[in-house]
Design a protein around this motif. Structure first.
Motif, short mmCIF file in Angstrom:
data_model
loop_
_atom_site.label_atom_id
_atom_site.label_comp_id
_atom_site.label_asym_id
_atom_site.label_seq_id
_atom_site.Cartn_x
_atom_site.Cartn_y
_atom_site.Cartn_z
N LEU A 1 -7.87 -8.54 -7.57
CA LEU A 1 -6.62 -7.70 -7.10
C LEU A 1 -6.74 -6.25 -7.12
O LEU A 1 -6.34 -5.46 -6.10
N ARG A 2 -7.49 -5.73 -8.24
CA ARG A 2 -7.64 -4.14 -8.18
C ARG A 2 -8.61 -3.75 -7.13
O ARG A 2 -8.46 -2.81 -6.47
N ALA A 3 -9.58 -4.34 -6.99
CA ALA A 3 -10.38 -3.78 -5.93
C ALA A 3 -9.81 -4.24 -4.42
O ALA A 3 -10.16 -3.22 -3.69
N PHE A 4 -9.10 -5.37 -4.23
CA PHE A 4 -8.29 -5.25 -3.00
C PHE A 4 -7.41 -3.92 -2.85
O PHE A 4 -7.38 -3.40 -1.82
N ALA A 5 -6.74 -3.51 -3.80
CA ALA A 5 -5.65 -2.57 -3.93
C ALA A 5 -6.59 -1.01 -3.60
O ALA A 5 -6.00 -0.23 -2.67
N GLU A 6 -7.81 -1.03 -4.40
CA GLU A 6 -8.49 0.19 -3.99
C GLU A 6 -9.07 0.39 -2.54
O GLU A 6 -9.16 1.36 -2.02
N ARG A 7 -9.21 -0.77 -1.97
CA ARG A 7 -9.79 -0.88 -0.51
C ARG A 7 -8.75 -0.98 0.51
O ARG A 7 -9.01 -1.23 1.79
N GLY A 8 -7.48 -0.89 0.10
CA GLY A 8 -6.18 -0.91 0.93
C GLY A 8 -6.11 -2.42 1.66
O GLY A 8 -5.23 -2.36 2.46
N VAL A 9 -6.68 -3.36 1.03
CA VAL A 9 -6.25 -4.89 1.28
C VAL A 9 -4.93 -5.34 0.83
O VAL A 9 -4.82 -5.16 -0.61
N ARG A 10 -4.06 -5.64 1.77
CA ARG A 10 -2.78 -5.74 1.26
C ARG A 10 -2.78 -7.56 0.65
O ARG A 10 -3.06 -8.24 1.57
N VAL A 11 -2.08 -7.84 -0.44
CA VAL A 11 -2.12 -9.19 -0.92
C VAL A 11 -0.37 -9.47 -1.07
O VAL A 11 0.04 -8.77 -1.65
#
Length: 329
Positions: A247-257
């Motif tokens: 989840l942290r990696a997705f947040a840094e890359r601007g991927v919305r979960v």
């Protein structure tokens, strides 16, 4: 006990019956004995009791790496169940699980006179180490796969992974990616097996799983790769701590979960419902694992040398939260 008997005005045998919970003691007499015990500060000598009964009322537990949530929660569940059954626990924590280490631990516990042993054996090497191991005392393996020569209590890992994967497919995702646990762990193997079997049965593509080691950092590294991989809309992560890193990696890359990628974890650690977003996951009932482990062990102890091996499986529970959503067309 003689001092207690004199203070309470009863026989030595009556004090013994009270201490052992014998039902044929009048309530008034029992109260007098208990009051005398409290006034005198009496404590039973367990060493002397063990010499008479040949039972120490102590169970051994062999585990390792209890810093991880799963093993730590399992050991806690075992300890609670043992205390509830009236037993003390003697713990041996091993740095690594191998045949020599397991043998030394079992020998050490046998020398202490434990009445039975629970081995927390989530790794393949641990389960293999128990095969053909002469112990002289009943042994139950927790998460030990098919350890062969001992009884096993485990959570149905394959079913848990099926629930996670099926949930994501039912939301309309074409396929589900997987961040796996360490290859030597039976739990990781079961979760991967359930994930792969569910995709295959549904006729969906089976992506190459990404390796992890249960740590948030390994989940973070896997998340960075997934964020750069075209077509990823759903991920099943083999434990919640790795899911936190993902989840942290997705947040840094601007991927919305979950708008762009849905994420499911495994374990339901206490922090999962406070992730951003709250994590959909699969809950393991570690309390039930502890209770069944002790129940199986006590049955073997009561049966004596002729006990039969048992296998008890604890079902997982799917917990839906805000990290998953219907796939966008």
């Amino acid at each position: 006990m003689a001092d207690v008997a004199v203070r309470a005005g009863v026989s030595h045998q009556t004090v013994s019956r009270v201490l052992n919970g014998h039902p044929n003691v009048r309530a008034e007499t029992r109260d007098r004995v208990l009051q005398a015990i409290q006034q005198l500060g009496y404590r039973r000598n367990m060493v002397a009791r063990a010499l008479v009964t040949r039972h120490t009322r102590t169970l051994g537990v062999v585990s390792f790496d209890t810093t991880l949530y799963g093993p730590a929660s399992t050991v806690y569940g075992i300890e609670r169940a043992a205390r509830a059954a009236g037993y003390f626990v003697s713990m041996v924590s091993l740095r690594t699980i191998d045949r020599d280490g397991v043998r030394d631990a079992l020998d050490y516990l046998a020398e202490q006179g434990v009445d039975g042993v629970v081995v927390v054996a989530p790794q393949r090497s641990a389960a293999q180490a128990l095969t053909g191991m002469p112990t002289g005392v009943p042994v139950v393996a927790v998460e030990g796969g098919h350890a062969g020569d001992v009884s096993v209590v485990s959570v149905e890992q394959v079913q848990g992974a099926r629930l996670a994967t099926r949930h994501l497919l039912d939301l309309g995702h074409e396929t589900v990616w997987h961040v796996a646990g360490p290859s030597d762990w039976l739990e990781a193997e079961g979760r991967m097996q359930g994930w792969r079997a569910t995709l295959t049965a549904a006729g969906r593509p089976v992506p190459e799983p990404l390796p992890g080691d249960w740590s948030p950092r390994s989940g973070y590294l896997a998340g960075l790769r997934l964020a750069e991989t075209p077509g990823v809309t759903a991920v099943f992560v083999a434990n919640d701590q790795m899911a936190l890193g993902t989840l942290r990696a997705f947040a840094e890359r601007g991927v919305r979960v979950p708008e762009q990628i849905s994420v499911v974890g495994f374990d339901d650690i206490p922090e999962s419902e406070f992730f951003t977003p709250p994590l959909t996951t699969v809950r393991q009932d570690f309390g039930a694992v502890g209770r069944y482990s002790i129940e199986v062990l006590l049955r073997q102890m009561e049966a004596g040398p002729g006990w039969s091996h048992e296998r008890h499986v604890v079902p997982p529970e799917f917990v839906a939260r805000a990290s998953t959503a219907v796939a966008r067309s």
